[in-house]
Scaffold this motif. Structure first.
Motif, PDB file in Angstrom:
ATOM      1  N   UNK A 315       1.012  -1.259   0.437  1.00  0.00           N
ATOM      2  CA  UNK A 315       0.359   0.430   0.396  1.00  0.00           C
ATOM      3  C   UNK A 315       1.183   1.024  -0.201  1.00  0.00           C
ATOM      4  N   UNK A 316       2.140   0.961   0.299  1.00  0.00           N
ATOM      5  CA  UNK A 316       3.432   2.026   0.736  1.00  0.00           C
ATOM      6  C   UNK A 316       4.860   1.745   0.683  1.00  0.00           C
ATOM      7  N   UNK A 317       5.509   2.489  -0.106  1.00  0.00           N
ATOM      8  CA  UNK A 317       5.758   2.661  -0.275  1.00  0.00           C
ATOM      9  C   UNK A 317       7.404   3.396   0.134  1.00  0.00           C
ATOM     10  N   UNK A 318       7.928   3.181   1.028  1.00  0.00           N
ATOM     11  CA  UNK A 318       9.113   3.989   2.047  1.00  0.00           C
ATOM     12  C   UNK A 318      10.274   3.184   0.540  1.00  0.00           C
ATOM     13  N   UNK A 319      10.971   4.265   0.382  1.00  0.00           N
ATOM     14  CA  UNK A 319      12.255   4.362  -0.873  1.00  0.00           C
ATOM     15  C   UNK A 319      13.154   5.435  -0.464  1.00  0.00           C
ATOM     16  N   UNK A 320      14.883   5.103  -0.179  1.00  0.00           N
ATOM     17  CA  UNK A 320      15.836   6.101   0.099  1.00  0.00           C
ATOM     18  C   UNK A 320      16.453   5.436   1.189  1.00  0.00           C
ATOM     19  N   UNK A 321      16.272   4.708   2.239  1.00  0.00           N
ATOM     20  CA  UNK A 321      17.430   4.328   3.440  1.00  0.00           C
ATOM     21  C   UNK A 321      18.231   3.217   2.943  1.00  0.00           C
ATOM     22  N   UNK A 322      19.147   3.722   3.536  1.00  0.00           N
ATOM     23  CA  UNK A 322      20.626   3.548   2.383  1.00  0.00           C
ATOM     24  C   UNK A 322      20.988   2.246   1.202  1.00  0.00           C
TER      25      UNK A 322
END
Length: 497
Positions: A315-322
């Motif tokens: 439902x949600x994508x968190x992208x970027x950390x590391x």
């Protein structure tokens, strides 16, 4: 959904217009100045009830006039006053001149500023430069400000610490460090972000009977967010709720050698109530994830083809950390951007937007830059972002869409409807991984169905207040991003705490 917008924050010209309208409506200008000075003096006596000697530093405008009236009030109250005129008192005009006359009639001796002068008071009153200051502070105010800061005396700033920009929160070269600031009529945006937290001290608003909200044409520049927004946005769950109702977050990050950030984001998303959390990361980080938080469904991936099913289920994508800006990170971001899911974009995903997708705009993402990343997105210097944080976050939201969280002291949240200012947080947050924890928190709130703008503001509040709670428990120094999740979880259940 009920919303407490918080306290309205205005720009300096708007407050001056409120002042002008108040006088035009029949309030004598000098009476308004006296009302302001009395309000500040009352705060002074409440904060330092035993004070017997004051040093009052006065400038040339109405801010200085406030100081002259305060000096008169103090003398009439039996307090010894060292009144220091940093600008020639003979040059004062209007209400400021009347204030000077009032002080002299009360028996105050006016002393002219000179370098090397010592502040004799137990408390210093900063009435040097008001909200009209635009450029860098100049002499003799530079030396007066530095002398005040070096004196070791507690300081009450009248309306605004001298040298602080009322519209931006930037330090204009030299700025008074106050213990308490008493501001008048309406609250100023620049008292809450940028350099302000290091200079304002305790903040007090005295409206002087002026109702800023009655002037609908004066639209606030921003809103100071309030803690009650958390409870409004996160009521108790239905008793028949299950994990499918709470959304599925996919954290996409942790390129080879950069696994920690993605693990922090994943755990934060789980602790903040996402029904399911998946992590797509480099294969070498799988074991660490299973050991750290077995509730996170971790997948080792090498190519975009391996994450298609995960992308479709999220439902949600968190992208970027590391994520890194290497080919692995580029491929993962490209795959995420092809989906229609709501996104939280942080760290190297933001840097890749600059180089690979410079014109991309979406209305369903939250971007979370720190000042350096914001500067790269805007193609300006980082110092320019800090000199104009409101302009920077507003421009980013206009260009990129969705919501933008500009991190830093007095973090800003810009959405399509308003700009929020977070009044919480502490210097202990100056450590690695804090942004990764924030990204996970935001992802969890979005997954649970909060609208984009509300999720951004509530997530910022939870993140900052969790850091404050952790610092209160064990101190600011040594605060780790991994400390935040348990405190944020407690705050996210306000009805049960």
């Amino acid at each position: 959904m009920k919303q407490s917008l918080g306290r309205p924050l205005y720009l300096a010209d708007q407050v001056r217009e409120l002042d002008r309208r108040t006088v035009a409506a029949g309030m004598d200008g000098f009476a308004l100045m006296q009302r302001a000075a009395m309000a500040a003096y009352d705060v002074l006596r409440a904060r330092w009830p035993g004070v017997r000697r004051l040093s009052v530093l006065c400038g040339s405008g109405n801010n200085g006039g406030d100081g002259y009236v305060m000096a008169a009030l103090a003398v009439c109250d039996g307090i010894d006053v060292q009144l220091i005129a940093v600008s020639d008192p003979a040059g004062l005009k209007g209400e400021a001149a009347r204030a000077r006359d009032m002080a002299e009639q009360a028996g105050v001796r006016i002393r002219h500023w000179h370098a090397g002068l010592t502040l004799d008071g137990e408390v210093a009153i900063d009435a040097l430069l008001g909200t009209g200051l635009k450029g860098e502070v100049r002499e003799p105010y530079v030396t007066a400000i530095e002398t005040t800061n070096a004196s070791g005396k507690p300081v009450l700033a009248v309306d605004i610490p001298s040298g602080l920009a009322a519209d931006t929160g930037a330090s204009l070269g030299h700025t008074v460090r106050a213990d308490i600031t008493v501001t008048f009529i309406a609250d100023k945006f620049g008292l809450h972000t940028g350099a302000a937290p290091a200079h304002v001290g305790e903040h007090r608003l005295e409206t002087l009977g002026v109702e800023a909200g009655a002037h609908a044409d004066l639209v606030p520049a921003a809103w100071l967010m309030v803690e009650s927004r958390i409870a409004e946005a996160l009521p108790p769950r239905r008793r028949d709720s299950h994990k499918g109702h709470q959304g599925h977050v996919l954290v996409l990050g942790g390129a080879p050698g950069f696994g920690g950030a993605a693990l922090l984001a994943s755990e934060a998303a789980a602790r903040l109530g996402a029904g399911k959390v998946s992590l797509a990361t480099a294969r070498e980080h799988v074991t660490a994830s299973l050991v750290r938080c077995p509730e996170v469904m971790v997948h080792g991936v090498d190519s975009p083809g391996e994450i298609q099913a995960l992308l479709a289920a999220a439902d949600v994508i968190v992208i970027g950390p590391g994520l890194s800006q290497a080919p692995w990170g580029q491929r993962m971001l490209q795959a995420a951007l092809k989906t229609a899911a709501r996104l939280v974009v942080d760290a190297d995903a933001l840097n890749l937007l600059v180089t690979r997708w410079p014109d991309l705009r979406r209305d369903n993402w939250i971007l979370t830059p720190h000042p350096g990343e914001a500067a790269r997105l805007l193609n300006i210097a980082g110092s320019e972002v800090q000199r104009g944080r409101l302009a920077a976050v507003t421009q980013l939201q206009h260009e990129r869409g969705g919501c933008v969280v500009l991190k830093g002291a007095g973090s800003l949240v810009a959405g399509p409807n308003r700009v929020g200012v977070c009044p919480f947080g502490n210097p202990g947050m100056a450590s690695g991984g804090m942004g990764d924890a924030l990204s996970g928190i935001l992802g969890a709130l979005l997954a649970q169905g909060l609208p984009l703008e509300i999720a951004a503001e509530v997530g910022m509040l939870l993140h900052a207040q969790a850091a404050d709670a952790a610092a209160e428990a064990q101190g600011e120094r040594g605060l780790l991003a991994s400390d935040l999740a348990s405190y944020a979880r407690r705050l996210a259940n306000p009805m049960e705490s």
